[in-house]
Motif scaffolding. Structure first.
Motif, PDB file in Angstrom:
ATOM      1  N   PRO A  55      68.526   2.003  27.548  1.00  0.00           N
ATOM      2  CA  PRO A  55      68.449   0.550  27.387  1.00  0.00           C
ATOM      3  C   PRO A  55      68.563   0.065  25.946  1.00  0.00           C
ATOM      4  O   PRO A  55      68.661  -1.141  25.706  1.00  0.00           O
ATOM      5  CB  PRO A  55      67.077   0.193  27.984  1.00  0.00           C
ATOM      6  CG  PRO A  55      66.306   1.465  27.964  1.00  0.00           C
ATOM      7  CD  PRO A  55      67.304   2.568  28.137  1.00  0.00           C
ATOM      8  N   PRO A 128      68.796   3.962  36.629  1.00  0.00           N
ATOM      9  CA  PRO A 128      67.466   3.683  36.066  1.00  0.00           C
ATOM     10  C   PRO A 128      67.528   2.914  34.754  1.00  0.00           C
ATOM     11  O   PRO A 128      66.681   2.035  34.509  1.00  0.00           O
ATOM     12  CB  PRO A 128      66.863   5.083  35.865  1.00  0.00           C
ATOM     13  CG  PRO A 128      68.052   5.993  35.734  1.00  0.00           C
ATOM     14  CD  PRO A 128      69.077   5.420  36.653  1.00  0.00           C
ATOM     15  N   ASN A 129      68.510   3.213  33.909  1.00  0.00           N
ATOM     16  CA  ASN A 129      68.586   2.530  32.621  1.00  0.00           C
ATOM     17  C   ASN A 129      69.007   1.072  32.770  1.00  0.00           C
ATOM     18  O   ASN A 129      68.600   0.218  31.976  1.00  0.00           O
ATOM     19  CB  ASN A 129      69.530   3.264  31.676  1.00  0.00           C
ATOM     20  CG  ASN A 129      68.924   4.556  31.175  1.00  0.00           C
ATOM     21  OD1 ASN A 129      67.717   4.668  31.004  1.00  0.00           O
ATOM     22  ND2 ASN A 129      69.763   5.558  30.934  1.00  0.00           N
ATOM     23  N   TYR A 131      68.126  -0.799  35.319  1.00  0.00           N
ATOM     24  CA  TYR A 131      66.912  -1.476  35.748  1.00  0.00           C
ATOM     25  C   TYR A 131      65.965  -1.682  34.561  1.00  0.00           C
ATOM     26  O   TYR A 131      65.377  -2.754  34.395  1.00  0.00           O
ATOM     27  CB  TYR A 131      66.212  -0.678  36.846  1.00  0.00           C
ATOM     28  CG  TYR A 131      65.027  -1.416  37.433  1.00  0.00           C
ATOM     29  CD1 TYR A 131      65.206  -2.344  38.451  1.00  0.00           C
ATOM     30  CD2 TYR A 131      63.740  -1.203  36.955  1.00  0.00           C
ATOM     31  CE1 TYR A 131      64.131  -3.047  38.978  1.00  0.00           C
ATOM     32  CE2 TYR A 131      62.661  -1.895  37.470  1.00  0.00           C
ATOM     33  CZ  TYR A 131      62.865  -2.814  38.477  1.00  0.00           C
ATOM     34  OH  TYR A 131      61.805  -3.507  38.980  1.00  0.00           O
ATOM     35  N   ARG A 132      65.831  -0.670  33.727  1.00  0.00           N
ATOM     36  CA  ARG A 132      64.942  -0.785  32.562  1.00  0.00           C
ATOM     37  C   ARG A 132      65.434  -1.855  31.598  1.00  0.00           C
ATOM     38  O   ARG A 132      64.640  -2.615  31.035  1.00  0.00           O
ATOM     39  CB  ARG A 132      64.833   0.567  31.857  1.00  0.00           C
ATOM     40  CG  ARG A 132      64.111   1.636  32.670  1.00  0.00           C
ATOM     41  CD  ARG A 132      63.992   2.937  31.896  1.00  0.00           C
ATOM     42  NE  ARG A 132      63.307   3.965  32.660  1.00  0.00           N
ATOM     43  CZ  ARG A 132      63.875   5.082  33.113  1.00  0.00           C
ATOM     44  NH1 ARG A 132      65.155   5.329  32.841  1.00  0.00           N
ATOM     45  NH2 ARG A 132      63.182   5.965  33.803  1.00  0.00           N
ATOM     46  N   ARG A 136      63.168  -5.386  30.928  1.00  0.00           N
ATOM     47  CA  ARG A 136      62.542  -5.708  29.639  1.00  0.00           C
ATOM     48  C   ARG A 136      63.165  -6.937  28.974  1.00  0.00           C
ATOM     49  O   ARG A 136      62.695  -7.395  27.942  1.00  0.00           O
ATOM     50  CB  ARG A 136      62.616  -4.504  28.710  1.00  0.00           C
ATOM     51  CG  ARG A 136      63.952  -4.271  28.053  1.00  0.00           C
ATOM     52  CD  ARG A 136      63.912  -3.055  27.162  1.00  0.00           C
ATOM     53  NE  ARG A 136      65.086  -2.984  26.287  1.00  0.00           N
ATOM     54  CZ  ARG A 136      65.296  -2.015  25.417  1.00  0.00           C
ATOM     55  NH1 ARG A 136      64.418  -1.024  25.315  1.00  0.00           N
ATOM     56  NH2 ARG A 136      66.364  -2.024  24.658  1.00  0.00           N
ATOM     57  N   GLU A 194      58.884   0.613  39.726  1.00  0.00           N
ATOM     58  CA  GLU A 194      58.733   0.780  38.281  1.00  0.00           C
ATOM     59  C   GLU A 194      57.834   1.979  37.962  1.00  0.00           C
ATOM     60  O   GLU A 194      58.117   2.752  37.046  1.00  0.00           O
ATOM     61  CB  GLU A 194      58.164  -0.492  37.671  1.00  0.00           C
ATOM     62  CG  GLU A 194      59.143  -1.668  37.710  1.00  0.00           C
ATOM     63  CD  GLU A 194      58.558  -2.926  37.116  1.00  0.00           C
ATOM     64  OE1 GLU A 194      57.362  -2.920  36.757  1.00  0.00           O
ATOM     65  OE2 GLU A 194      59.302  -3.926  37.013  1.00  0.00           O
ATOM     66  N   ASP A 198      59.048   5.631  36.140  1.00  0.00           N
ATOM     67  CA  ASP A 198      58.363   6.104  34.938  1.00  0.00           C
ATOM     68  C   ASP A 198      57.732   7.478  35.132  1.00  0.00           C
ATOM     69  O   ASP A 198      57.796   8.346  34.256  1.00  0.00           O
ATOM     70  CB  ASP A 198      57.288   5.093  34.521  1.00  0.00           C
ATOM     71  CG  ASP A 198      56.587   5.486  33.241  1.00  0.00           C
ATOM     72  OD1 ASP A 198      57.275   5.845  32.265  1.00  0.00           O
ATOM     73  OD2 ASP A 198      55.341   5.426  33.201  1.00  0.00           O
TER      74      ASP A 198
END
Length: 258
Positions: A55, A128-129, A131-132, A136, A194, A198
């Motif tokens: 991200p 996943p990246n 979504y991250r 944020r 989430e 993690d």
């Protein structure tokens, strides 16, 4: 609250094409289609760059992955926020392409819930990246005035409210509980997603199964309170469906060279 499309439209109003419909000018229409296609290609490249850089990816990473210079990239995206929003829209498309068929599947309640949950978790597992990055609300060193994750949550919760409400009315139950119930389910699934991204303390199949059982237990408990016993593995008499999509914004003109 303004949605993502509204913010994009405002931010680039002065540089927007006159519309999505053909203009009658064959050369201009071909060029417009080329810009749209080229922009979409850069979004796909940005998704791959996210896999590599995470991200914290910057515009220079996307340009390098695409084999172009940053000025070329900026002909198609006004700024970092514009690319962020394009990535958000692509992420929404990927999610909804899997989620809608699962939610609307003509299956018994338990496998239908399981399929919908697996659709969500398969997307965040594969991206996943992305979504991250969206969660944020920043791109590189720059905050972005958009909350794509929250907007998608609202869309899904609204659709789920309608779906649950239809079933509750069909069963002669008070449908007033549908909205808080829908928001509760969506919030639980997102928070669990989430946490899972993690920690990864269990497989995707396991977390999907645990959530499936929790959600079904709530449905079963509520219906039993009203004297209704549902077979979790038998399709209901009526298959209620929902529509779930964003309205695409007008094409944004961001230059004439590639």
């Amino acid at each position: 609250m303004d949605n993502m499309a509204d913010r994009v439209n405002r931010s680039s109003r002065s540089r927007r094409d006159s519309g999505e419909k053909p203009t009658g000018d064959a050369r201009r229409d071909r060029w417009r289609k080329h810009r749209i296609a080229r922009r979409a290609e850069f979004v796909e490249v940005a998704l791959r760059a996210l896999d590599e850089h995470g991200p914290d990816m910057g515009m220079e990473d996307v340009a390098a992955a695409a084999g172009v210079t940053k000025p070329v990239l900026y002909r198609h995206f006004e700024d970092k926020a514009d690319l962020y929003l394009a990535l958000g829209r692509r992420g929404t498309e990927i999610l909804f392409e899997r989620l809608i068929p699962a939610i609307n599947a003509e299956l018994a309640p338990l496998p239908r819930i399981r399929m919908a949950l697996d659709a969500f978790f398969s997307v965040i597992e594969e991206h996943p990246n992305l979504y991250r990055l969206l969660a944020r609300k920043s791109f590189g060193d720059r905050p972005v005035d958009a909350d794509v994750v929250a907007e998608d949550k609202q869309l899904i919760a609204t659709a789920l409210t309608a779906l649950l409400g239809d079933y509750m009315r069909m069963l002669n139950m008070d449908s007033g509980a549908a909205e808080p119930w829908a928001h509760g389910i969506v919030g639980m699934v997102q928070n669990t997603g989430e946490w899972w991204l993690d920690k990864r303390t269990m497989s995707r199949d396991s977390v999907v199964e645990y959530l499936t059982q929790i959600i079904w237990a709530a449905i079963d408990g509520l219906t039993r309170q009203h004297g209704i016993v549902l077979d979790p593995n038998k399709p209901l008499e009526a298959n209620k469906v929902v529509t779930l999509k964003r309205t695409p914004p007008p094409f944004e003109q961001t230059g004439e060279s590639s």
